[in-house]
Structure formats: C-alpha cells, structure tokens
Design a protein around this motif. Structure first.
Motif, mmCIF file in Angstrom:
data_model
loop_
_atom_site.group_PDB
_atom_site.id
_atom_site.type_symbol
_atom_site.label_atom_id
_atom_site.label_comp_id
_atom_site.label_asym_id
_atom_site.label_seq_id
_atom_site.Cartn_x
_atom_site.Cartn_y
_atom_site.Cartn_z
ATOM 1 N N TYR A 1 -1.254 8.678 0.188
ATOM 2 C CA TYR A 1 -0.833 7.275 0.120
ATOM 3 C C TYR A 1 -1.794 5.994 1.307
ATOM 4 O O TYR A 1 -1.309 6.223 2.133
ATOM 5 C CB TYR A 1 0.553 7.648 0.691
ATOM 6 C CG TYR A 1 1.714 8.347 0.036
ATOM 7 C CD1 TYR A 1 1.295 9.671 -0.364
ATOM 8 C CD2 TYR A 1 1.593 8.134 -1.437
ATOM 9 C CE1 TYR A 1 2.306 10.211 -1.031
ATOM 10 C CE2 TYR A 1 2.143 8.202 -2.408
ATOM 11 C CZ TYR A 1 2.353 10.281 -2.190
ATOM 12 O OH TYR A 1 3.212 10.873 -3.378
ATOM 13 N N TRP B 1 1.181 -0.260 -1.825
ATOM 14 C CA TRP B 1 0.672 0.723 -1.462
ATOM 15 C C TRP B 1 0.595 1.143 -2.544
ATOM 16 O O TRP B 1 0.459 0.720 -3.990
ATOM 17 C CB TRP B 1 2.395 1.291 -1.930
ATOM 18 C CG TRP B 1 3.375 1.784 -0.287
ATOM 19 C CD1 TRP B 1 4.535 0.648 0.153
ATOM 20 C CD2 TRP B 1 2.735 2.619 1.062
ATOM 21 N NE1 TRP B 1 4.776 1.187 1.221
ATOM 22 C CE2 TRP B 1 4.003 1.530 2.320
ATOM 23 C CE3 TRP B 1 2.027 3.302 1.573
ATOM 24 C CZ2 TRP B 1 3.889 2.581 3.562
ATOM 25 C CZ3 TRP B 1 1.881 3.394 2.294
ATOM 26 C CH2 TRP B 1 3.072 3.094 3.301
ATOM 27 N N LYS C 1 -1.381 5.549 -3.930
ATOM 28 C CA LYS C 1 -1.015 6.791 -4.655
ATOM 29 C C LYS C 1 -2.366 6.808 -4.514
ATOM 30 O O LYS C 1 -3.053 6.424 -5.675
ATOM 31 C CB LYS C 1 0.278 7.372 -5.003
ATOM 32 C CG LYS C 1 -0.041 9.182 -5.697
ATOM 33 C CD LYS C 1 0.826 9.379 -6.249
ATOM 34 C CE LYS C 1 0.564 10.373 -6.263
ATOM 35 N NZ LYS C 1 1.986 11.006 -7.826
#
Lengths: 112, 114
Positions: free
Chosen positions: B89, B34, B36
C-alpha cells in the motif's frame, strides 16, 4: 488517460550501453506525461516529465521523447549503470480528473 | 530517502483485526493519495484527497476507510480484510493536481492478511 501501455515487459541491457524504454498512450487529449522508476522494495520515484508542447526533455542521463503524431513516449537512459535496474512506469494523468493511471511497467535488467 | 513517510513498513493482520496505515508529508502538498500494488503489477489508485477532502474513491470496498486529519497526514483504516487484500500500500502526495505536478511516493506498507 484512457490507456497507457508499454511495448516490452522486460529489457536487458549491457552495463554502459544506452537503454530505451517505450510507452504508448491512446488519449489524444493527454498533454502531460511522467516517468517513474521503482526499485525493489521501494515506492515509485519521479524521474522526469514532459508536456505536450515539447518533443524532448533532458535530465541527468535521462531523456524523454514525445511523439504526439503516433502517441508514443520513450525514456532514454545514457550509459546504463547497475543502479538503473528497476521497473519503469510511464503515467498519463487524465485532464478530466485527478487520476494517474500507470502503464504496465518495463523491468530493466543490467547485464555485467 | 523519500519525503513521504509511511508506517509501519510491514504489517501482518488476521481477517478479524482492525489496523491503520499511516502516511506523513511535510512538503506542503495539498493532494494525497492511496495506491494498492500487487506483485509485478502497476500501482492502482484507491483514494485521492484534495485540500483534506476526499475527492476520488475508486469504488474501494468499505473495509478500507481513509482519513485525512490534516494536510500533512493521511491514514488508511483496515477492518475485516481478506487474504486477497495482501499487497503493498503506497501513499503519495503532490503539490497540486496530479494533472500538473508529479506524485511523490512513500516506500509503502507491505500488508499480509492471514
């Protein structure tokens, strides 16, 4: 890597000309480098990579050059097209862990 | 089209809401990530899963909770977010370690926290 940066935040190139995007790195232990292209509204897309045992690698219309002496990486795009308009990131995975740190990015703007 | 699929594409949530972002890949990749990304900035690493186990947490606040139900799926559970958490994201996967293989990204979820 410890630091991956780009020399120019924005590059404007005439359509049909060649583009050169530069990147500097500081970690002398780095031995794998990747270029990504990010178009508006999309995620980064892998373009080409190079390992430190090579100085040059060619893909389709793209070439990556690596100069380990001065810790410099460049992406050359031949015959730049409107579809090449994007932000280009170099990335330098840290060999000590599984982290990829991206450089600040260069926006390539194609002039008609 | 990307081989990493993220849903939803857009999400608007209030600060008291609970929502989840989903990511799926069927390339047999063993590492999932993940990131951002704020506007005009590079992606920033949040979490790394390797073989379905959390291997890296980049000091992410606990209001973000990752989950890897199996090798093809990655979730990010969101709770009590702040407006400054509004961002794109991005989920990514790689065949092996990012040190040896490039990341394949999805097109992201555009999150707005109101």
């Amino acid at each position: 890597g410890e630091s991956v940066g780009l020399h120019l935040p924005t590059l404007s190139v005439q359509e049909g000309d060649n583009s050169i995007i530069n990147c500097a790195y500081s970690n002398s232990a780095s031995d794998y480098f990747i270029w990504y292209k990010q178009e508006s509204g999309k995620g980064p897309q892998f373009i080409i990579d190079i390992r430190s045992n090579m100085d040059k690698r060619q893909g389709q219309r793209v070439t990556v050059l690596l100069n380990k002496t001065v810790k410099h990486l460049s992406l050359q795009i031949a015959a730049t097209q409107p579809g090449d308009s994007a932000v280009y990131f170099c990335a330098d995975p840290d060999p000590r862990d599984d982290k990829i740190i991206f450089g600040k990015g260069t926006r390539l703007h194609i002039l008609p | 089209d990307t081989e990493v699929t993220q849903t939803p594409k857009h999400l608007v949530m209030g600060m008291t809401n609970k929502k989840s972002l989903k990511c799926e890949q069927h390339m047999g990749h063993r590492a999932m990530y993940w990131y951002k990304q704020k506007a005009k900035k590079p992606p920033e690493l949040m979490f790394v899963y390797s073989y379905e186990k959390l291997s890296i947490n980049e000091s992410v606040p606990s209001r973000f909770s990752p989950e890897c139900p199996n090798s093809s799926l990655l979730n990010l559970h969101l709770h009590a977010l702040q407006p400054e958490d509004s961002a794109l994201y991005l989920c990514a996967s790689s065949h092996g370690s990012s040190y040896n293989s490039p990341l394949h990204f999805g097109n992201g979820t555009r999150l707005t926290v109101t």
